[in-house]
Design an enzyme around this catalytic site. Structure first.
Site, PDB file in Angstrom:
ATOM      1  N   ASN A  60      -5.472   8.420   1.733  1.00 29.01           N
ATOM      2  CA  ASN A  60      -5.808   7.849   3.031  1.00 29.01           C
ATOM      3  C   ASN A  60      -6.283   8.896   4.036  1.00 29.01           C
ATOM      4  OD1 ASN A  60      -5.462   5.175   2.520  1.00 29.01           O
ATOM      5  ND2 ASN A  60      -3.517   4.952   3.590  1.00 29.01           N
ATOM      6  N   GLU A  61      -5.358   9.781   4.434  1.00 32.98           N
ATOM      7  CA  GLU A  61      -5.735  10.753   5.466  1.00 32.98           C
ATOM      8  C   GLU A  61      -4.761  11.918   5.525  1.00 32.98           C
ATOM      9  OE1 GLU A  61      -2.603   8.689   6.625  1.00 32.98           O
ATOM     10  OE2 GLU A  61      -4.385   7.487   7.073  1.00 32.98           O
ATOM     11  N   ASP A  88       0.816  -1.208   0.000  1.00 34.35           N
ATOM     12  CA  ASP A  88       0.000   0.000   0.000  1.00 34.35           C
ATOM     13  C   ASP A  88       0.853   1.262   0.000  1.00 34.35           C
ATOM     14  OD1 ASP A  88      -2.342  -1.400  -0.091  1.00 34.35           O
ATOM     15  OD2 ASP A  88      -2.840  -1.146   2.031  1.00 34.35           O
ATOM     16  N   LYS A 143      -8.606   4.365  12.013  1.00 35.09           N
ATOM     17  CA  LYS A 143      -9.050   3.236  12.841  1.00 35.09           C
ATOM     18  C   LYS A 143      -8.165   3.087  14.071  1.00 35.09           C
ATOM     19  CE  LYS A 143     -10.236  -1.681  12.644  1.00 35.09           C
ATOM     20  NZ  LYS A 143      -9.464  -2.073  13.846  1.00 35.09           N
ATOM     21  N   ARG A 181      -8.972  20.488  22.245  1.00 37.31           N
ATOM     22  CA  ARG A 181      -7.698  20.425  22.958  1.00 37.31           C
ATOM     23  C   ARG A 181      -7.300  18.959  23.048  1.00 37.31           C
ATOM     24  NH1 ARG A 181     -10.558  24.543  25.399  1.00 37.31           N
ATOM     25  NH2 ARG A 181      -9.409  26.499  25.796  1.00 37.31           N
ATOM     26  N   ALA A 183      -6.850  11.719  21.339  1.00 35.15           N
ATOM     27  CA  ALA A 183      -6.634  11.983  22.769  1.00 35.15           C
ATOM     28  C   ALA A 183      -7.121  13.368  23.164  1.00 35.15           C
ATOM     29  CB  ALA A 183      -5.159  11.814  23.128  1.00 35.15           C
ATOM     30  N   ALA A 239      -6.958   2.872   8.191  1.00 35.09           N
ATOM     31  CA  ALA A 239      -5.543   3.086   8.499  1.00 35.09           C
ATOM     32  C   ALA A 239      -5.397   3.845   9.820  1.00 35.09           C
ATOM     33  CB  ALA A 239      -4.872   3.820   7.333  1.00 35.09           C
TER      34      ALA A 239
END
Length: 268
Positions: free
Chosen positions: A121-122, A45, A164, A147, A184, A161
């Site tokens: 992808n991102e 990939d 997830k 934040r 987070a 990718a």
């Protein structure tokens, strides 16, 4: 038909490239790595992602075919022992294709510099030195103040990718849209965010406006076009790209079959 080969530099990939070149010549298929109709990638990939960005200005007429030399990838349909079968398919099959949505990214820095790119992808916005603070706008309306460690904005196929890995949902590529997933985020009595992945449709625009500070890192497909700037990253705009990626449909594996094979495996 004009074919190009884009390969990862390894002995196995080089051997396969030589086999394909001989097969193309025997089948009287033209080789053209400047303006190809089909791009065959050899590797995984990551190799296909590199090929995608190499031919990003030719997406309207280029179709991709991936040969994987290692583990099964999400964008690679053929195994390294199926070279002759692939060449036979190129010779005898029509010009059918399957297409997937892409992500349009436009970033602006404090000095006025603008970066425009497209992700298969991102794209991510992160800060490795301190908590990242930014305001998120959906269609020019303030949605939340974030934040946390960062944000991941992914395509439907890219949802398997990095998205997830940070808790995002797997998104059906038949949905023309993109996904926002928080990394987070800080949530307590003082700071609040939605805290859940958000899926945005084709007509939506996401704007990330960053507070003053430094240390932000912007990525697009986590490749060599990762951008770090001494200037402040001011704003990043995301929307569904006008173009799509096209895969030659000689033997294209169903997306949900790929998800099952990659994350669940044989249930028998």
């Amino acid at each position: 038909m004009k074919v190009a080969i884009y390969t990862y530099p390894s002995p196995d990939s080089t051997r396969l490239r030589d086999m394909i070149m001989k097969g193309l010549k025997k089948s009287k298929i033209d080789y053209d790595d400047v303006e190809p109709d089909i791009v065959i990638t050899i590797g995984g990939d990551g190799t296909l992602l590199s090929a995608f960005h190499h031919y990003i200005h030719q997406l309207n007429h280029v179709r991709f075919v991936g040969i994987h030399t290692g583990h099964l990838g999400f964008y690679t349909d053929w195994r390294n022992f199926e070279v002759m079968e692939l060449i036979d398919s190129l010779t005898n099959e029509g010009a059918q294709s399957v297409s997937y949505p892409l992500l349009d990214m436009r970033a602006r820095f404090a000095d006025g510099h603008v970066i425009h790119d497209i992700a298969l992808n991102e794209s991510t916005v992160k800060n490795f030195s301190k908590t990242m603070v930014c305001d998120l706008y959906i269609n020019h309306e303030l949605f939340e103040r974030f934040r946390g460690d960062g944000l991941c904005i992914s395509t439907p196929t890219g949802s398997t990718a990095c998205n997830k890995a940070v808790g995002g949902a797997v998104m059906d590529p038949q949905i023309v849209g993109f996904q926002l997933t928080e990394m987070a985020s800080l949530n307590n009595r003082v700071y609040r965010t939605l805290g859940s992945p958000v899926i945005l449709g084709a007509d939506n625009k996401l704007t990330v406006r960053l507070n003053k500070g430094s240390g932000q890192v912007l990525t697009c497909d986590r490749l060599t076009n990762m951008v770090e700037s001494p200037n402040q990253l001011v704003q990043v705009d995301y929307k569904v790209a006008r173009n799509k990626i096209q895969f030659a449909r000689y033997r294209h594996t169903n997306f949900w079959q790929r998800v099952r094979d990659s994350f669940i495996g044989d249930m028998g």
